[in-house]
Design an enzyme around this catalytic site. Structure first.
Site, short mmCIF file in Angstrom:
data_model
loop_
_atom_site.label_atom_id
_atom_site.label_comp_id
_atom_site.label_asym_id
_atom_site.label_seq_id
_atom_site.Cartn_x
_atom_site.Cartn_y
_atom_site.Cartn_z
N ASN A 45 0.82 -1.22 0.00
CA ASN A 45 0.00 0.00 0.00
C ASN A 45 0.86 1.26 0.00
O ASN A 45 0.36 2.36 0.19
CB ASN A 45 -0.91 0.04 1.22
CG ASN A 45 -1.94 -1.08 1.21
OD1 ASN A 45 -2.46 -1.43 0.16
ND2 ASN A 45 -2.22 -1.64 2.38
N HIS A 131 -14.61 -1.04 6.12
CA HIS A 131 -13.45 -1.71 6.71
C HIS A 131 -13.76 -2.24 8.12
O HIS A 131 -14.56 -1.66 8.86
CB HIS A 131 -12.33 -0.66 6.79
CG HIS A 131 -10.98 -1.20 7.15
ND1 HIS A 131 -10.48 -1.16 8.43
CD2 HIS A 131 -10.03 -1.78 6.38
CE1 HIS A 131 -9.26 -1.68 8.44
NE2 HIS A 131 -8.96 -2.07 7.22
N GLU A 174 -15.87 4.63 3.99
CA GLU A 174 -14.55 4.81 3.39
C GLU A 174 -14.74 5.68 2.16
O GLU A 174 -15.82 5.72 1.58
CB GLU A 174 -13.99 3.44 2.95
CG GLU A 174 -13.65 2.53 4.10
CD GLU A 174 -13.20 1.15 3.63
OE1 GLU A 174 -13.85 0.17 4.04
OE2 GLU A 174 -12.23 1.04 2.86
N SER A 178 -11.17 -0.28 0.47
CA SER A 178 -9.84 -0.88 0.50
C SER A 178 -9.75 -2.18 -0.28
O SER A 178 -8.68 -2.52 -0.78
CB SER A 178 -9.41 -1.11 1.95
OG SER A 178 -10.32 -1.97 2.59
N ASP A 203 -13.38 7.95 5.88
CA ASP A 203 -12.09 7.29 6.07
C ASP A 203 -11.31 7.37 4.77
O ASP A 203 -11.64 6.70 3.79
CB ASP A 203 -12.37 5.84 6.49
CG ASP A 203 -11.12 4.98 6.62
OD1 ASP A 203 -10.08 5.34 6.02
OD2 ASP A 203 -11.19 3.94 7.30
N HIS A 206 -6.95 5.05 2.06
CA HIS A 206 -6.29 4.71 0.79
C HIS A 206 -6.28 5.87 -0.19
O HIS A 206 -5.75 5.73 -1.30
CB HIS A 206 -6.97 3.50 0.15
CG HIS A 206 -6.67 2.22 0.87
ND1 HIS A 206 -5.52 1.50 0.66
CD2 HIS A 206 -7.36 1.57 1.83
CE1 HIS A 206 -5.53 0.44 1.44
NE2 HIS A 206 -6.63 0.46 2.17
N LYS A 237 0.01 4.26 4.63
CA LYS A 237 -0.16 3.77 3.26
C LYS A 237 0.66 4.64 2.30
O LYS A 237 1.87 4.54 2.31
CB LYS A 237 -1.64 3.65 2.96
CG LYS A 237 -2.16 2.39 3.67
CD LYS A 237 -3.61 2.30 3.91
CE LYS A 237 -3.88 0.99 4.65
NZ LYS A 237 -5.13 0.98 5.38
C1 LIG Z 1 -5.66 0.32 6.53
C2 LIG Z 1 -6.98 0.87 6.87
C3 LIG Z 1 -7.27 1.30 8.16
C4 LIG Z 1 -6.34 1.07 9.31
O1 LIG Z 1 -5.25 1.90 9.27
P1 LIG Z 1 -3.91 1.45 10.04
O2 LIG Z 1 -3.14 2.70 10.19
O3 LIG Z 1 -3.27 0.44 9.17
O4 LIG Z 1 -4.34 0.86 11.34
C5 LIG Z 1 -8.48 1.90 8.39
N1 LIG Z 1 -9.38 2.06 7.41
C6 LIG Z 1 -9.15 1.62 6.16
C7 LIG Z 1 -10.19 1.81 5.11
C8 LIG Z 1 -7.95 1.00 5.85
O5 LIG Z 1 -7.73 0.54 4.63
#
Ligand SMILES: *Cc1c(COP(=O)(O)O)cnc(C)c1O
Length: 389
Positions: A45, A131, A174, A178, A203, A206, A237
């Site tokens: 990522n 997620h 999101e 993801s 969120d 990504h 990421k």
């Molecule tokens: C990776 C991810 C998270 C978690 O983030 P981390 O910093 O890896 O704990 C939360 N939400 C989504 C949509 C993700 O892809």
């Protein structure tokens, strides 16, 4: 106890759903060494390949020299080193929000936001493909949960209208999904927010550094930068480091500082991690070529796959799902790709809904044109062998 777990593990294996830790060694942004063999990594990522950028690594190393290896205290005690303040100011400015608060990681940020900001008389509307961290956060909340169809704003609106509550209505989504790589329609969501007085939590895990002309995220794509109630994003990421940020107004952030348990009761991040994040953020906000170079590669990979007849669903960016369906079949496709020197994972339930097991490949900036052609060739061969195209 052991017997019970053993039996369950057998069922997990029989379903083609068994997971095993693979210990590996990264050689570069795109190559890993696993059990003595080198593979092309197609599941990172680190979209902009910043985790190995010399300036990012140097910033981390220098911070260790200045601050030591760890903070060894929670942020509410003596862990809030000044590096936090600088990074919080800069990420809030980049994202055009009033204030930022850094959490240990995205998982904990999501758990903290939703469980802290919602009350038992509130209602949370949540996308069915959100997620796991968002799912778990709604479980920890005492508010009522209502699941709406993936990206379906008319289904969401119908459910909002039906819900009578004296409390507040939250929508959680999101922005780039993801496992599917598709985008939430944030313009339409903002319209619903204004119409029904919703509180929207997005969120951008990504999306940060990847989407929008300046890499701000999907909010920028839809022209709604800084307009949601709360945004979460990660440094782990595209920004190549670790940790996460929550963006909102002064009052909301102040409340989280005082009440979010995943903020309060865990050790603060090391200075090296904060310094790496800060340097990565500076690179991304000062120079669009990181993002543009990524997108050139994304376009070539997608074009190649579509040309061979792969169905990439509604995905739009560097996350590319190739849905296989059956868990066993997805594992077999993964095994064959590994046989051709390509490292990626079969993504199976409960990460994705049952019957939609898939190969999830990601494109990162450091892939060379030759890497991409090699990957296309191998994926094409395996896809034909397995009847995927
Ligand atoms: C990776 C991810 C998270 C978690 O983030 P981390 O910093 O890896 O704990 C939360 N939400 C989504 C949509 C993700 O892809």
């Amino acid at each position: 106890m052991k017997e019970r777990l053993h039996k369950r593990l057998q069922n997990i294996r029989a379903a083609g759903n068994y997971r095993e830790i693979k210990y590996l060694k990264p050689i570069s942004a795109t190559r890993i060494l696993y059990e003595g063999r080198e593979y092309l990594n197609l599941c990172s990522n680190s979209y902009l390949s910043l985790h190995v950028h010399p300036e990012v690594m140097r910033a981390a190393a220098e911070a260790i020299g200045d601050y030591g290896a760890g903070t060894c205290s929670s942020r509410s005690v003596s862990g809030s080193i000044d590096s936090y303040r600088d990074l919080e100011v800069e990420v809030a400015a980049f994202k055009q929000y009033g204030r930022a608060l850094i959490f240990p990681n995205g998982y904990m940020a999501n758990i903290g936001i939703i469980s802290t900001l919602t009350d038992e008389w509130d209602v949370i509307f949540t996308d069915e493909l959100n997620h796991s961290s968002l799912i778990d956060s709604t479980r920890l909340s005492r508010a009522k949960k209502v699941v709406y169809r993936h990206l379906d704003m008319s289904d969401l609106e119908k459910r909002i209208r039906k819900e009578r509550t004296g409390g507040k209505k939250f929508v959680v989504t999101e922005t780039v999904f993801s496992m599917d790589g598709d985008l939430a329609p944030l313009g339409e969501l903002l319209r619903l927010k204004e119409k029904y007085g919703l509180h929207v939590v997005v969120d951008e895990a990504h999306a940060t550094g990847v989407f929008g002309p300046a890499g701000i995220g999907v909010e920028e794509v839809f022209g709604v930068t800084g307009k949601m109630d709360v945004q979460m994003g990660t440094f782990g990421k595209a920004l190549g480091s670790f940790g996460a940020f929550v963006l909102s107004d002064e009052v909301t952030i102040d409340y989280l500082v005082n009440r979010a348990r995943t903020f309060m009761y865990t050790t603060a991040l090391p200075a090296s991690t904060l310094a790496a994040s800060r340097q990565a953020l500076r690179l991304v906000s000062g120079d669009r070529t990181y993002k543009d170079e990524l997108w050139d590669k994304v376009r070539r990979m997608r074009e190649g796959l579509l040309g061979m007849g792969f169905d990439l669903k509604e995905s739009q960016g560097p996350i590319i799902p190739i849905v296989v369906g059956d868990d066993h079949k997805a594992v077999e496709a993964q095994r064959r790709l590994m046989g051709r020197g390509i490292f990626l994972q079969a993504i199976r339930p409960p990460t994705v809904p049952s019957g939609t097991a898939r190969l999830r490949l990601t494109v990162i900036r450091d892939l060379t044109p030759q890497d991409i052609e090699y990957a296309l060739d191998a994926i094409g061969v395996v896809g034909r062998e397995m009847g995927l195209v």
